[in-house]
Design an enzyme around this catalytic site. Structure first.
Site: not given
Length: 448
Positions: A57, A81, A120, A231, A234, A268, A319
């Site tokens: 990302h 997050r 994204y 994903h 995870e 993951h 990642d």
């Protein structure tokens, strides 16, 4: 045509001595072994294949080192997050391109030659689509082209905040597309790929919580036989939520409802039962492992021993891009297995080098996940790395990889992508232009 000579080279059939290789039109034209260098050859001690980075990302590189302050409660993936969303909501297209350029430069300096960009961040800061729906994807492609890294672009389909079609949150507004919008995005990305040599466009349904079963089925048909990444499993909360929604665990659900094959990369796949692990391996789906990020976020430990015993393939990715290092990713993977099993040399076969074993696995699985070739042989893409062995010149064969991965007494020297040298003596050829722009971009972002 470029001519190079290596005292040692890791080719398709193992280590070879005194190798001359010719490079023409981005491909390895010829290999000769057991020969002395010609007067005009560019000479190196050791050459090995470059590594694919199957999961990135790019915009999260802006967060590296900025998410290590403990909050008042317990920290987790979910609190991290929240910080990530703050950065995601503040970045302009210019910011994204500057950060991605810095990241891809660092990847090349580390010995990666292709990146799987799990992309994204699609829309403007208020969530409105840009006039060109592929604007942000174009910036990622531009960063790849300007640095020289090969790109497998994986536009992410993201429509929901949770299982069962839960409405997205305000913090996710830059990610969200309908299936119809997303189809236009894929078309725009394919058009961009026409202007970038070696660029491949796959698809990435973000997760089972972000796409309904119908949406998952529709978006995975948009790219033909190109890669599909997702994903999966995870976090334990994700597993429990999936069970509450469907009565099944995430990987179990995917195995029963999708046609898994080596077209798929399950990123993951940390929390699996033994049965899920065996079934995933036998289905051929690639495990997309990101050991540094998985350690940083407290995700858990991948069941590598069972997976590999059943023929599974894995590759490595960076990642969240908190650190860019092939040795560190591979070492973290192996050490996680040693801690879990209370043993040493956990992944290697009997009488085999651990460094060589995990390097070969990551090379093969990463290439499969990104739909590219790998290795050094006539006809293959000329993507390879020379290693600086000056501090360990006494080593040979697999001990070179062991020292690189576990001791780091060996460093990346030069890197070639499609026959073009983009890193010289560990430094990217455009570092002087890319790094200052990144520094200024970061100052601007942190001032907001």
């Amino acid at each position: 045509m470029a001519m190079l000579h290596a005292k040692s080279l890791l080719g398709e059939h193992g280590w070879q001595k005194n190798v001359r290789l010719s490079v023409e039109n981005g491909k390895i034209a010829n290999l000769e072994t057991g020969v002395s260098p010609a007067p005009d050859d560019e000479c190196h001690a050791v050459i090995v294949p470059s590594m694919p980075n199957l999961h990135s990302h790019a915009f999260q590189r802006a967060m590296a080192g900025l998410a290590e302050m403990r909050s008042t409660g317990s920290d987790s993936f979910w609190s991290w997050r929240t910080n990530m969303y703050h950065f995601a909501l503040s970045m302009t297209p210019d910011d994204v391109e500057a950060v991605a350029s810095q990241l891809y430069m660092e990847m090349l300096e580390a010995g990666f030659s292709r990146v799987g960009e799990f992309h994204y961040l699609h829309h403007d800061r208020d969530g409105t689509p840009f006039a060109n729906i592929g604007e942000m994807a174009d910036r990622v492609a531009s960063a790849a082209a300007s640095t020289g890294i090969d790109l497998t672009l994986l536009p992410v389909f993201y429509a929901h905040a949770g299982f069962g079609g839960t409405a997205p949150s305000e913090g996710q507004r830059r990610f969200i597309n309908s299936v119809e919008q997303f189809e236009k995005l894929i078309a725009a990305c394919n058009a961009t790929a026409q202007n970038h040599d070696g660029m491949i466009v796959g698809v990435a349904p973000h997760s089972l919580r972000a796409a309904t079963p119908d949406e998952l089925a529709r978006v995975t048909k948009m790219v033909g036989s190109n890669p599909i990444h997702i994903h999966i499993a995870e976090q334990l909360l994700e597993v429990n939520d999936c069970i509450n929604w469907s009565g099944q665990r995430p990987v179990e659900w995917l195995l029963d409802h999708a046609d898994l094959s080596n077209q798929w990369c399950l990123v993951h796949a940390t929390h699996m039962t033994e049965d899920e692990t065996i079934r995933m391996a036998r289905a051929g789906a690639i495990a997309g492992l990101c050991p540094i990020t998985e350690g940083n976020l407290g995700d858990g430990t991948f069941p590598a021993e069972t997976f590999l015993a059943n023929g599974g393939l894995f590759g490595i990715g960076s990642d969240s891009n908190v650190q860019i290092s092939i040795p560190s990713e591979l070492r973290q993977l192996e050490y996680s297995q040693r801690l879990h099993h209370n043993s040493r040399n956990a992944i290697a076969n009997v009488s085999s080098s651990t460094g060589r074993t995990i390097f070969d696995h990551a090379l093969k699985g990463g290439a499969r996940a990104l739909a590219t070739d790998y290795g050094i042989a006539a006809g293959k893409t000329a993507n390879f790395v020379s290693l600086d062995t000056s501090e360990a010149s006494y080593l040979s064969g697999d001990h070179i990889l062991d020292a690189w991965i576990f001791a780091e007494t060996i460093k990346v020297d030069d890197v070639w992508v499609r026959g073009r040298k983009v890193v010289t003596q560990g430094r990217h050829i455009a570092r002087g232009q890319i790094a200052p722009k990144f520094q200024q971009t970061m100052k601007n972002l942190l001032a907001k």
